[in-house]
Design an enzyme around this catalytic site. Sequence first.
Site, short mmCIF file in Angstrom:
data_model
loop_
_atom_site.label_atom_id
_atom_site.label_comp_id
_atom_site.label_asym_id
_atom_site.label_seq_id
_atom_site.Cartn_x
_atom_site.Cartn_y
_atom_site.Cartn_z
N CYS A 117 0.84 -1.20 0.00
CA CYS A 117 0.00 0.00 0.00
C CYS A 117 0.87 1.24 0.00
O CYS A 117 2.10 1.16 0.04
CB CYS A 117 -0.94 0.02 1.20
SG CYS A 117 -0.09 0.34 2.77
N CYS B 117 3.60 1.77 2.56
CA CYS B 117 4.89 1.11 2.33
C CYS B 117 5.87 2.05 1.62
O CYS B 117 7.08 1.96 1.82
CB CYS B 117 4.70 -0.15 1.50
SG CYS B 117 3.60 -1.37 2.23
N ASP C 123 12.10 31.49 -28.26
CA ASP C 123 13.28 32.01 -28.94
C ASP C 123 12.98 32.00 -30.44
O ASP C 123 12.11 31.25 -30.89
CB ASP C 123 14.48 31.10 -28.63
CG ASP C 123 15.74 31.53 -29.36
OD1 ASP C 123 16.03 32.74 -29.37
OD2 ASP C 123 16.41 30.65 -29.93
N ASP D 30 16.73 26.48 -27.69
CA ASP D 30 17.50 25.36 -28.24
C ASP D 30 18.22 24.54 -27.17
O ASP D 30 18.90 23.58 -27.48
CB ASP D 30 18.49 25.85 -29.29
CG ASP D 30 19.54 26.80 -28.71
OD1 ASP D 30 19.64 26.91 -27.47
OD2 ASP D 30 20.25 27.44 -29.51
N ASP E 8 20.10 29.26 -24.67
CA ASP E 8 19.02 29.77 -23.84
C ASP E 8 18.97 29.11 -22.47
O ASP E 8 17.96 29.20 -21.77
CB ASP E 8 17.68 29.56 -24.55
CG ASP E 8 17.63 30.27 -25.88
OD1 ASP E 8 17.93 31.46 -25.92
OD2 ASP E 8 17.29 29.61 -26.89
#
Length: 741
Positions: A16, A19, A427, A626, A630
């Site tokens: 469950c 755990c 960009d 890219d 950037d």
Amino acid sequence: MSNSQPIRLSIGSMSCAGCVASVEKALNAVPGVDLATVNFAEHTAEVRGSVDAATLCKAVVDAGYEAAELRGQENIEDKQAAELAQYRKLLIKSFVAASVGVPLFISGLLGKMPGLLEQRPFWFIIGVLSLFVLVYSGGSFFVGAWKSMRARNANMDTLVALGTGSAWLFSMLITIKPSLVPISAQHVYFEAAVIIISLINFGSALEMRARGKTSQAIQRLIGLQAKTARVIRDGVEVDVPIEEVGLNETLRVRPGEKLPVDGVIIEGHSSIDEAMLTGEPLPVQKAVGDKVVGSTLNKSGSFIMQATNIGSNTMLAKIIDMVRSAQNSKPAIGRLVDKIAGIFVPVVLVIAVVTCLVWYLFGPEPKISYMLLTTMTVLIIACPCALGLATPISIMVGVGKAAEYGILIRNGDALQQAGKLTTVVLDKTGTVTTGRPEVTDILTTQAWQDDALLALVASVEQGSEHPLAEAIVESARSRNLQVESVSDFEAIVGHGVKATITNKIILFGNQRLMKAHDIDVQEFITSANKLAEQARTPMFVAVDGQLAGIVAVSDPVKVDSAEAIAQLHKLGLKVVMLTGDNAATANAVAAQVGVDQVIAEVLPSDKAEQVKLLQESGEIVAMVGDGINDAPALAQADVGFAMGSGTDVAIESADVTLIRGSLYSVSDSIIISRAAVRNIWQNLFGAFIYNSLGIPLAAGVLFPATGLLLNPVIAGAAMAMSSVTVVTNANRLRLLKIKHD
């Protein structure tokens, strides 16, 4: 040892959500562990840090669970085989328990069962038979509860073992000595105990089968890998297993074959189907010098390639690792749910004790029967399995669905956050445009000729990897112009370059560069503005302090940029173009594609600041670039999208990598994100409602008004099916289809 790659473990005996907290606590306590995350849906853990797998496995075992390291395809196949065997075993256990419990249950409903006092030997035999069922079909619950208790934890096994164990023990005691309780309380619950065990095992089997479908994205990616390669060794072509291919080895690829590894073509040419990587259906033409990616399909033509990336360094291997890592990660909502689930079972135990006391002190006769019935029902119905599955199962399916569309989501937070975006910042070069510019215009003063000026500029730019520089060098090559050696080269960020050629000082860049060096550009201002208005980038050239001319470069807009930006608008997003290009060129491109705002002439170092300003104005911002130039802006944004062909740097620099290189992938990401987050909330709502309503009903809150109590058998069925419902709902994401207008 320091692990650059995370260690992955297969975790056994997790029953469950409670755990998850126990295993994560045990792993994070190991010295050297930086971060450990457990995926309840996949029953795996991912650990980062300086530690070895054996130490991690021991920590998990000491916490009361099972663990084994997952490594490579062979290990994964072993795990799948083990899960299939476990699925069949659960069905058999369910059938065995049902074969005992169902006849007893039906006979009891029909009033055909003998009384306890009249047929005590019969009930004693039923009790022994029920014990066999509890040991065979439910033994794992009791073992798990014992391990959990030794580790000072409580989980689903604790609830099931207490509920069914107390029912059997009470029933057996009054079978042996009925006088222990009043006549009105002399009722046995053997059938309830074994049917609950049957239902829980059956529900676990259905859940396991449904969970297997969530991993299909990974399995499909793994299935794309080539099994063998044709290597050329000492002039002889030999087929070898893919694992035996060495770095820089020479390989032949024939028509219809999958490329075994990443590499570069050194002889021949072909068309290659890269749909598995980019999602694009049309084959791509490849020739000598072109890079090729492993597991793509060679359509026509035979060629020879040199291996550049093998094993875990191939593009497909990195994509598989990235998808798997993202599926194991947890968004903020998932971490919150795990904290709640970690304390849920102890709270349920307290509620069960309170229920027991209330019925014993204030309940009607037979108090003991009512007390046992309600307490057992509370323990059975309260299991938080559905709660623990709600988030990770949706994340797994969502990340897998994104991978099908060529979208690599790095973590669960990015998947959750993408659906909340209000502004997308793009960009220009390589994002809105193709990133493959061409020289369109050369304007010179009377002292210079076109070819001479182009050769001079190409000489300056020959060492640069900037797309504009590559366009200039390629144009010079196409004219067979001779480039010269350069000295004192200096790149001036956001302005251009400065260099010396045969004692001449060359300046090449934008108007800011000319102004900084007092170069008079008035002669070409009008021409530069006209070029910019046509979406061409004019760059000034000065030699020894005198203006020599302009070289203009145009980067064509991608064919689908305008439609993709329109799609972003339909999703309610504001679109901003952020570029270092001059304002006139940027506005010309913006007019073609329909962005809402243009921020031009921005230095690379200032792009992150522009993103920050948008965030401070209340926007939730995505940055699309890219992945290299950037990087600061990508890191600053709430979600960073790296466009391109999925290079190593791009994959490492952003939250989301868009392999296709199309802006449609941005809108696809947002659509998938919104669908996944909506699915998570549906699962959580269902799980919380189930437990919020189920526990009071099980405790008997309606009994004073209606005289009705929840049957523990019904509680067991509801508990089992709640997890199946959550997993089934999550798998609906696999049916998501995205259509582009």
